[in-house]
Design a protein around this motif. Structure first.
Motif, mmCIF file in Angstrom:
data_model
loop_
_atom_site.group_PDB
_atom_site.id
_atom_site.type_symbol
_atom_site.label_atom_id
_atom_site.label_comp_id
_atom_site.label_asym_id
_atom_site.label_seq_id
_atom_site.Cartn_x
_atom_site.Cartn_y
_atom_site.Cartn_z
ATOM 1 N N LEU A 300 0.825 -1.198 0.000
ATOM 2 C CA LEU A 300 0.000 0.000 0.000
ATOM 3 C C LEU A 300 0.869 1.262 0.000
ATOM 4 O O LEU A 300 1.889 1.305 0.665
ATOM 5 C CB LEU A 300 -0.902 -0.024 1.249
ATOM 6 N N GLY A 301 0.444 2.253 -0.773
ATOM 7 C CA GLY A 301 1.147 3.536 -0.794
ATOM 8 C C GLY A 301 2.471 3.510 -1.522
ATOM 9 O O GLY A 301 3.300 4.404 -1.396
ATOM 10 N N ASN A 303 2.668 3.047 -4.927
ATOM 11 C CA ASN A 303 2.330 3.183 -6.350
ATOM 12 C C ASN A 303 2.249 1.828 -7.064
ATOM 13 O O ASN A 303 2.514 1.736 -8.252
ATOM 14 C CB ASN A 303 3.346 4.080 -7.079
ATOM 15 N N TYR A 305 -0.656 -0.048 -6.732
ATOM 16 C CA TYR A 305 -2.064 -0.182 -7.084
ATOM 17 C C TYR A 305 -2.596 1.088 -7.753
ATOM 18 O O TYR A 305 -2.185 2.199 -7.418
ATOM 19 C CB TYR A 305 -2.890 -0.496 -5.831
ATOM 20 N N GLU A 310 -6.783 0.952 -4.973
ATOM 21 C CA GLU A 310 -6.416 1.522 -3.671
ATOM 22 C C GLU A 310 -7.667 1.874 -2.844
ATOM 23 O O GLU A 310 -7.703 1.648 -1.640
ATOM 24 C CB GLU A 310 -5.529 2.759 -3.897
ATOM 25 N N LYS A 311 -8.684 2.361 -3.529
ATOM 26 C CA LYS A 311 -9.933 2.715 -2.842
ATOM 27 C C LYS A 311 -10.549 1.468 -2.195
ATOM 28 O O LYS A 311 -10.998 1.503 -1.043
ATOM 29 C CB LYS A 311 -10.909 3.326 -3.869
ATOM 30 N N ARG A 314 -8.488 0.150 0.875
ATOM 31 C CA ARG A 314 -8.676 0.883 2.132
ATOM 32 C C ARG A 314 -9.981 0.512 2.838
ATOM 33 O O ARG A 314 -10.108 0.682 4.047
ATOM 34 C CB ARG A 314 -8.584 2.387 1.882
#
Ligand code: ZN
Length: 423
Positions: A300-301, A303, A305, A310-311, A314
């Protein structure tokens, strides 16, 4: 009479089998089955890939037999992972599927089959691969051409049009070219897809009952297939002797799939009390795949996804393990599966520690989920999941006692699949 007698003798001479391949294991301790007290020093005899005897103490090996010394180790049944994707590695750009040939999946899969077997997993259920890739890997490992676990393969997952499992994220003409002919609408077409999967070689039917996290489809994580479509899929699969594994995150999709009669729910991330009640009532197994979320969290974070993915990521991470704990407390059958491929293959056994820490399971229950319970869900009870005469010689060994520290399973020292030692 004389002639018959003579012919009988001749027939026996011709049919005399080739010399049996015999291996003998000297084991320090043996867990023959999760939940049964371990045996002390034992001698396990394996003939032509099958366990033929377990004797007390360290007995001498017969002449010509190979002796394997595991007298300082705990020997136990090979582990089963019910949810892997051998032909994919984690991360990676979604557009790869427009660039790499399907055949490359066999190369990636051969690499991962070895890594997975070395980690102690002697059987895996591959729940989603392109076209014939999973079936090619299944044959290659079964014949011993490549080292790896026994593979039970779904082939491509069946999805709604534009759902998790269908091609998405490209312009329409590109989506059309990459289409895997694995989506369906309505009971009749979905039943047809199941029959096609059966005809093409699937051992199990995988469906995506709800949206999924790592695809480019932007329709969230709720129910995708209608109840009627899922009922048609489950009934058709069962009529062909195939089980159904349903990927599902959203509660109503989990509930709908369980009610429709699927055999296992994969992930079951947002299973609520009602969904758990229906799973319990229908005998639906829960395959938690907690390691999938570890793999996602690791990336995650960075780059890796797209914003669409990413939405969805989360939305899921704060709930990991909650549904497992509730389902386990409610008495739902928990069966071991990780979603390897979303994280690095070979880390599969890290799932055990999470099942204990987050799911509230005992080490014995966690081990059962990856041996006897998993074997049952594969209809391979009697073949794998135990160390017992007549069973396939799927055997692993570790230092220490996995029933007092489940994390010893993360360091497997010896692996044998169908009587063949993994290098
Ligand atoms: Zn998966």
């Amino acid at each position: 009479m004389k002639i018959a007698y003579f012919l009988g003798v001749a027939a026996i001479a011709v049919a005399a089998p080739a010399r049996a391949d015999t291996k003998v294991i000297h084991a320090g301790r043996v867990i023959t089955e999760a939940g049964k007290p371990a045996l002390g020093q034992s001698t396990i005899t394996i003939t032509d890939g099958r366990i033929t005897a377990i004797a007390q103490g360290l007995q001498p090996a017969p002449a010509g037999a190979e002796l394997i010394d595991l007298s300082a180790k705990t020997v136990l049944p090979g582990l089963v992972d019910l949810h892997v994707h051998l032909s994919s590695d984690p991360g990676g750009d979604f557009w790869k599927e427009a660039v790499e040939p399907d055949e490359y999946g066999v190369i990636v899969g051969a690499k991962n089959a070895l890594v997975t077997a070395r980690a102690g997993f002697t059987t895996v259920r591959d729940l989603g691969s392109a076209r014939q890739v999973g079936f090619a890997l299944r044959k290659g490992t079964a014949q011993g051409m490549i080292p790896g676990p026994r593979i039970v393969s779904a082939g491509p997952a069946i999805s709604i049009i534009g759902g998790h499992g269908d091609v998405s994220g490209f312009r329409p003409e590109v989506n059309a070219v990459l289409d895997g002919h694995n989506s369906c609408t309505g009971a009749e077409q979905c039943a047809a897809r199941v029959r096609e999967a059966s005809k093409n070689g699937a051992d199990v039917i995988k469906i995506t009952a709800t949206g999924g996290v790592l695809s480019q489809q932007g329709r969230g994580l709720g129910q995708h297939f209608t109840d009627v479509e899922m009922k048609a899929i489950a009934d058709t699969a069962h009529s062909l002797g195939l089980r159904v594994a349903a990927h599902a995150h959203g509660a109503r999709g989990i509930e709908g799939a369980a009610r429709a009669g699927v055999d296992s729910i994969e992930h079951a991330t947002f299973a609520d009390a009602e969904a758990i009640k229906v799973m319990k009532a229908n005998g639906t197994a829960f395959v938690p795949t907690l390691m999938a979320f570890t793999g996602i969290r690791d990336r995650l974070g960075q780059n890796v996804y797209t914003p669409t993915v990413e939405k969805k990521v989360r939305e899921t991470l704060s709930d990991v393990g909650k549904a497992l704990k509730a389902a386990h407390q409610a008495g739902v059958t928990i069966a071991f599966g990780t979603d390897a491929g979303v994280f690095e293959h070979g880390r599969n056994a890290e799932e055990f520690g999470q099942m204990v820490a987050l799911g509230g399971m005992t080490p014995t229950q966690a081990l059962a989920s990856a041996t006897t319970t998993a074997a049952k869900l594969l209809d391979m009870d009697g073949e794998i999941g135990r160390i017992s005469p007549g069973y396939s010689a799927d055997i692993i060994a570790v230092d220490g006692d996995p029933l007092s520290d489940i994390r010893t399973l993360e360091k497997v020292q010896f692996v044998m699949v169908r009587g063949r030692q993994i290098p």
